[in-house]
Design a protein around this motif. Structure first.
Motif, short mmCIF file in Angstrom:
data_model
loop_
_atom_site.label_atom_id
_atom_site.label_comp_id
_atom_site.label_asym_id
_atom_site.label_seq_id
_atom_site.Cartn_x
_atom_site.Cartn_y
_atom_site.Cartn_z
N SER A 166 0.83 -1.05 0.04
CA SER A 166 0.21 -0.20 0.07
C SER A 166 0.85 1.59 0.01
O SER A 166 1.87 1.42 0.75
CB SER A 166 -0.74 0.20 1.23
N ALA A 167 0.49 2.20 -0.85
CA ALA A 167 1.21 3.51 -1.07
C ALA A 167 0.47 4.52 0.14
O ALA A 167 1.11 5.21 0.64
CB ALA A 167 0.80 4.05 -2.12
N LEU A 168 -0.55 4.00 0.61
CA LEU A 168 -1.40 5.06 1.52
C LEU A 168 -1.10 4.54 2.95
O LEU A 168 -1.14 5.51 3.97
CB LEU A 168 -3.06 4.90 1.44
N ARG A 169 -0.83 3.41 3.29
CA ARG A 169 -0.43 2.85 4.74
C ARG A 169 0.71 3.68 5.21
O ARG A 169 0.54 4.10 6.38
CB ARG A 169 -0.35 1.45 4.83
N PRO A 174 3.47 6.40 9.27
CA PRO A 174 4.71 6.26 8.92
C PRO A 174 5.79 5.83 9.71
O PRO A 174 6.72 5.32 9.45
CB PRO A 174 5.26 7.89 8.74
N GLY A 175 5.69 5.42 11.20
CA GLY A 175 6.39 4.74 11.99
C GLY A 175 6.36 3.17 12.03
O GLY A 175 6.93 2.59 12.71
N HIS A 176 5.03 2.80 11.08
CA HIS A 176 5.08 1.19 11.27
C HIS A 176 5.90 0.78 10.12
O HIS A 176 6.37 1.03 9.17
CB HIS A 176 3.63 0.75 10.73
N PRO A 278 0.61 -5.61 14.30
CA PRO A 278 -0.60 -4.82 14.17
C PRO A 278 -0.51 -3.43 13.97
O PRO A 278 0.22 -2.88 15.01
CB PRO A 278 -1.69 -5.22 15.11
N LEU A 279 -1.28 -2.88 13.07
CA LEU A 279 -1.26 -1.19 13.26
C LEU A 279 -2.05 -0.90 14.30
O LEU A 279 -2.99 -1.57 15.04
CB LEU A 279 -1.99 -0.76 12.05
N PRO A 280 -2.01 0.40 14.99
CA PRO A 280 -2.66 0.92 16.05
C PRO A 280 -4.06 0.78 16.00
O PRO A 280 -4.70 1.03 16.93
CB PRO A 280 -1.90 2.12 16.51
N ALA A 281 -4.61 1.18 14.67
CA ALA A 281 -5.91 1.44 14.37
C ALA A 281 -5.91 1.14 12.88
O ALA A 281 -5.00 0.95 12.14
CB ALA A 281 -6.29 2.81 14.51
N HIS A 282 -7.11 0.69 12.34
CA HIS A 282 -7.62 0.75 10.97
C HIS A 282 -8.17 2.00 10.15
O HIS A 282 -8.68 1.60 8.98
CB HIS A 282 -8.55 -0.58 10.83
N HIS A 283 -7.78 3.14 10.99
CA HIS A 283 -8.28 4.41 10.25
C HIS A 283 -7.49 5.40 10.76
O HIS A 283 -6.85 5.21 12.06
CB HIS A 283 -9.67 4.65 10.37
N ARG A 284 -7.47 6.59 10.21
CA ARG A 284 -7.07 7.81 10.71
C ARG A 284 -7.83 8.74 9.77
O ARG A 284 -7.91 9.04 8.41
CB ARG A 284 -5.37 7.99 10.41
N GLY A 285 -8.21 9.96 10.50
CA GLY A 285 -8.79 11.08 9.88
C GLY A 285 -10.21 10.39 9.15
O GLY A 285 -10.98 9.70 9.94
N ARG A 286 -10.31 10.60 7.90
CA ARG A 286 -11.57 10.19 7.30
C ARG A 286 -11.01 8.88 6.20
O ARG A 286 -11.62 8.55 5.12
CB ARG A 286 -12.03 11.27 6.23
N THR A 287 -9.94 8.40 6.50
CA THR A 287 -9.29 7.32 5.69
C THR A 287 -9.23 6.01 6.63
O THR A 287 -9.03 5.90 7.69
CB THR A 287 -7.83 7.70 5.40
N ALA A 288 -10.04 5.12 5.92
CA ALA A 288 -10.02 3.50 6.37
C ALA A 288 -9.01 2.70 5.57
O ALA A 288 -8.99 2.83 4.60
CB ALA A 288 -11.31 3.00 6.43
N LEU A 289 -8.28 1.89 6.21
CA LEU A 289 -7.53 0.88 5.83
C LEU A 289 -8.39 -0.50 5.63
O LEU A 289 -8.98 -0.82 6.57
CB LEU A 289 -6.16 0.61 6.31
#
Length: 411
Positions: A166-169, A174-176, A278-289
């Motif tokens: 993913s280019a968006l993840r 950025p720290g993952h 695991p990522l800390p969440a499956h979303h940030r702002g208005r963006t869902a992964l």
């Protein structure tokens, strides 16, 4: 004259199985949906996908479950074997369907992609459209903004379904560290061997496994995996085919027969990577992964695509068009993060079992598999408890908005 407000706009980056499922589910909820696919077409890689009852129930939510169930081919016995052909355990398709509430359906990825794409409105899908994140947006504030070859798009909801690379993840987290290599590489193929009859099986050897599965259209889906250094691919298709024959050509029938009938260009090879942290969440702002972009997993439970399908319907369930996306995205993360993290971890454990190469460890594993087989199919099926028996938080299984308890749809 008063004008109606513009419909809520969702942009889905990625036209794979998870992205298309999310797009169809959001469209059915009333969102205006645009799907951006970086490839020039939706022609998927030539491989199969196994849909377990959990994914089929998710497809029920978007009206596709029974159409896919009709493609089920496996009605009898299957199981685990040794490379010499001895059966270690048997699994009954009827027992599995009874335990988990439905069949396992194997179909070509192209078939599923086509069924999903056909349920999108005209003009919703844009191919040759790679996407880059300009602004993830803020819930209740700025829209998300994505950059495409045709210019910038703003969205009330952005869905990052652009795969393991993913280019968006990394723009969102950025720290993952991103995906890591599991130590296993895989081959996949779809072929035809006229007149071949076999029971579905998965065969486990020393640091390697092979699976042979029938498809309803008469084709065969086969897959293999082996412990190998990362990036140790053969230089061309002919050499890759020869490598597959070298590793598996002396295993029991029908494996040699399938390899002999398969053209070299039909063999696909990929190293197995996963997001083991695991990522800390499956979303940030208005963006869902969604899907492999957020929880890429080893394929040894066959749940990668299944979990992406679950993601798509759960995301749409929590996001009513016109409502603040903040609470809905928080609910999506709360629903999906624990479940997908558990499936990723369980898949990694199975990958480690498959990668065993020492003779004592392989012998112990084979003995345990044989013992499990002698104790009956129920023990082997327990691996999929809490996975294949999942039910969506949406009709026809539940309607939380009306306060109804989870229900069961008849099939």
């Amino acid at each position: 004259m008063q004008t109606s407000p513009a419909p809520a706009r969702a942009v889905v980056a990625g036209g794979g199985i998870g992205g298309l499922t999310a797009a169809v589910a959001l469209h059915r909820r009333g969102w205006h949906v645009t799907v951006l696919e970086r490839a020039a077409s939706l022609a998927p890689v030539g491989a199969g996908i196994a849909l377990a009852p959990n994914a089929l129930r998710a497809l029920d939510v978007i009206g596709l479950g029974d159409e896919v169930r009709a493609l089920a081919a496996w009605q009898g016995d299957g199981g685990l074997r040794t490379p010499a052909g001895r059966w270690l355990s048997r699994t009954d398709a009827r027992a599995a369907a009874s335990r988990f509430g439905g069949p396992l359906v194997l179909l070509h990825r192209a078939t599923l992609i086509g069924l999903l794409a056909d349920r999108l409105p005209d003009g919703a899908l844009r191919t040759a459209s790679p996407a880059a994140l300009a602004d993830r947006g803020t819930a209740g504030g700025r829209p998300a903004t994505i950059t495409t070859p045709g210019g910038e798009l703003e969205a009330d909801l952005l869905v990052a379904a652009d795969g393991i690379d993913s280019a968006l993840r990394p723009a969102l987290f950025p720290g993952h560290p991103g995906p890591s290599y599991t130590g296993m590489t895989t081959w996949r193929l779809v072929t035809t061997v006229p007149g071949l009859s076999f029971a579905p099986h998965e065969t486990w050897g020393r640091g390697a496994l092979w699976g042979t599965q029938p498809m309803k259209d008469g084709r065969i889906y086969a897959y293999a995996a082996a412990a190998a250094p990362e990036h140790a691919h053969a230089p061309d298709a002919e050499a890759e085919h020869a490598e597959l024959k070298r590793r598996f050509g002396a295993w029991h029938q029908p494996i040699p027969e399938i390899l002999a009938a398969t053209p070299a260009e039909a063999v696909l090879r990929h190293d197995v990577r996963h997001l083991d942290r695991p990522l800390p969440a499956h979303h940030r702002g208005r963006t869902a992964l969604l899907g492999d972009a957020v929880h890429a997993m080893a394929p040894f439970l066959g749940q990668g695509g299944n979990q992406a399908i679950e993601d798509g319907v759960v995301l749409a369930h929590h996001l009513a068009p016109g409502a603040d996306v903040g609470p809905g995205l928080a609910a999506y993360t709360a629903d999906r993060l624990p479940r997908t993290s558990a499936v990723v971890a369980k898949s990694a454990r199975v990958a480690r079992l498959a990668a065993l190469t020492s003779a004592p460890a392989v012998a112990a594993r084979t003995a345990l598999m044989g013992l499990a087989g002698r104790l009956g199919p129920g023990l082997a099926l327990r691996t999929f408890d809490t996975i294949a028996d999942w039910r969506p938080p949406a009709r026809p299984y539940a309607d939380r908005a009306l306060g109804h308890p989870a229900g069961h749809a008849p099939h």
